[in-house]
Design a protein around this motif. Structure first.
Motif, short mmCIF file in Angstrom:
data_model
loop_
_atom_site.label_atom_id
_atom_site.label_comp_id
_atom_site.label_asym_id
_atom_site.label_seq_id
_atom_site.Cartn_x
_atom_site.Cartn_y
_atom_site.Cartn_z
N SER A 59 0.84 -1.20 0.00
CA SER A 59 0.00 0.00 0.00
C SER A 59 0.87 1.25 0.00
N GLU A 126 -5.26 5.18 1.22
CA GLU A 126 -6.55 5.29 1.91
C GLU A 126 -7.30 3.96 1.91
N GLY A 127 -6.69 2.89 1.31
CA GLY A 127 -7.34 1.60 1.26
C GLY A 127 -8.49 1.59 0.27
N PRO A 128 -9.26 0.50 0.25
CA PRO A 128 -9.06 -0.72 1.03
C PRO A 128 -8.10 -1.69 0.34
N HIS A 134 -15.46 1.39 1.32
CA HIS A 134 -15.44 2.32 2.44
C HIS A 134 -16.84 2.67 2.92
N ASN A 221 -5.13 4.25 5.71
CA ASN A 221 -6.42 3.57 5.64
C ASN A 221 -7.55 4.43 6.20
N LEU A 287 -11.56 -4.64 9.06
CA LEU A 287 -10.96 -3.34 8.78
C LEU A 287 -9.81 -3.04 9.74
N GLU A 290 -6.72 -5.02 8.74
CA GLU A 290 -6.14 -4.40 7.54
C GLU A 290 -5.36 -3.14 7.91
N THR A 291 -5.93 -2.31 8.79
CA THR A 291 -5.26 -1.08 9.21
C THR A 291 -3.96 -1.39 9.94
N MET A 294 -1.27 -2.28 7.55
CA MET A 294 -0.76 -1.12 6.81
C MET A 294 0.14 -0.24 7.67
#
Length: 410
Positions: A59, A126-128, A134, A221, A287, A290-291, A294
């Protein structure tokens, strides 16, 4: 998938490092992956390794890459030479490859007649990556967190009105600063000259250094993140702080006090933190995982892989450690210190839900005047000698001491 070791006590992870241990001030070296072999010769085939993330979960447009091989090597990003970004350490070269495009990218290492390639999939900062679309609307909090107003990302009237348009994903440029811990126990901005109230800290190797912290804050994210460590005293070890609470998730959140934990920083640990791994910001643990990945990726790209990363957190911060270890192995944390873990919903919560009603029933009946007898009815430990916090007299049980007052009563 291998889960991290669960450590019982914070002290066991923050214990003093033996005096003989090295104390790096920059990223520690990492040995090549187990089982990696290379043929001998001047043109041996190079081996590529992504240190900062999985190759398909890159990312932010950059990735920390290591090339294993003893020979002279060129590194290409989508055909463009980026060898200058790599520095040699022993029999390998490590470099931060930037300028990755969104989607598929190819990194190629060329050594003599041999060529090795690896595919990376880059995702927006900023993801995802895998958490799904989002959630909107999304409340920006960059200004109140010291990052300034969010950056305009659309002209369609979506999100917060800012200079140049609107911001729906709440991005803000990264901010770095230096803080020092005062002798009064607070953190203050570091001035040009050493302040008179500067505190010091003694590291596990016995060195005493000024308590000066370098800190990085930004948005990953869509959530606020912080990375902090001693300016002259990082031991190569890291902590990821997870926070608890409950919220529905239309909010960027804020950075909590754990991001600058004085004890952990003073022991030479770096601290990673994100408002996106705080369940009082949202309770989407897909989420959140995932954050965390990152944020860990960002840390590795800037400082190299830590010797190990310990998770610390209570309540929702504890449940995150269990879930992320289950879902992501040791990619986020290598050890966990879950505090105030949630009770088992079958074996404990049923009793907690019923116990106060039963206590009120027993309080009014002489049959249950002997506290030791109450265990038979409520299924919790009771004692005739333990002090009762409500009556001040001997006689109490686990419901009274731990749970009474949970529900309204006249």
């Amino acid at each position: 998938m291998k889960a991290p070791v669960i450590l019982a006590m914070l002290a066991s992870c923050l214990a003093a490092t033996p005096a003989s241990a090295s104390t790096p001030t920059s990223a520690p070296a990492v040995t090549p992956a187990s089982g990696t072999t290379r043929p001998a010769g001047d043109d041996a085939r190079p081996v590529l390794e992504v240190l900062s993330s999985r190759p398909d979960q890159v990312s932010g447009g950059d990735a920390l890459i290591r090339v294993h091989g003893d020979t002279k090597v060129r590194v290409l990003r989508n055909g463009e030479d980026v060898t200058a970004a790599f520095a040699r350490t022993g029999t390998s070269r490590t470099g931060l490859v930037t300028g990755l495009r969104i989607g598929e990218n190819t990194i190629t290492a060329v050594a003599g007649r041999h060529r090795t390639s690896i595919r990376l999939r880059n995702h927006p900062i900023e993801g995802p990556i895998f958490s799904g679309p989002h959630q909107y609307p999304f409340l920006c909090k960059t200004e109140r967190s010291g990052l300034g107003p969010p950056v305009a990302d659309n002209q369609d009237g979506q999100g917060m009105r800012v200079e140049g348009g609107w911001s729906k994903d709440c991005f803000a440029p990264t901010v770095t600063d230096r803080l020092y811990r005062s002798t009064d126990g607070t953190f203050k901005p570091m001035p040009a000259e050493r302040p008179a109230d500067m505190a010091t800290t003694t590291l596990p190797d016995g060195r005493t250094v000024d308590f000066v912290v370098k800190r990085e804050r930004g948005v990953i994210n869509r959530f606020l993140y912080s990375i902090a460590m001693l300016e002259d005293g990082w031991t190569g070890r890291a902590i990821y702080r997870f926070d608890g609470g409950v919220a529905i998730g239309h909010d960027q959140g804020t950075i909590g006090g754990g991001a600058l934990d004085a004890y952990q920083l003073g022991q030479g640990y770096a601290i990673m933190y994100s408002s996106g791994t705080r369940t009082s910001t949202h309770y989407n643990l897909i989420l959140g995982g995932e954050t965390a990945l990152m944020v860990k990726e960002r840390f590795i790209e800037r400082y190299g892989p830590p010797l190990y990363t310990v998770g610390v957190g209570a309540s929702g911060g504890a449940i995150q450690q269990y879930i992320y270890a289950q879902n992501h192995g040791t990619r986020i944390i290598d050890a966990a210190i879950p505090q105030y873990s949630y009770p088992d919903m079958v074996t404990q919560t049923i009793h907690v839900g019923d116990c106060e009603l039963l206590e009120r029933y027993m309080d009014a009946r002489p049959r249950w005047a002997k506290w030791d007898d109450r265990t038979a009815l409520i299924g919790m430990n009771a004692s005739d000698t333990v002090a009762n916090p409500y009556t001040g007299e001997p006689g109490s049980d686990e419901c009274v001491n731990g749970w009474r007052g949970l529900t309204p009563s006249p």
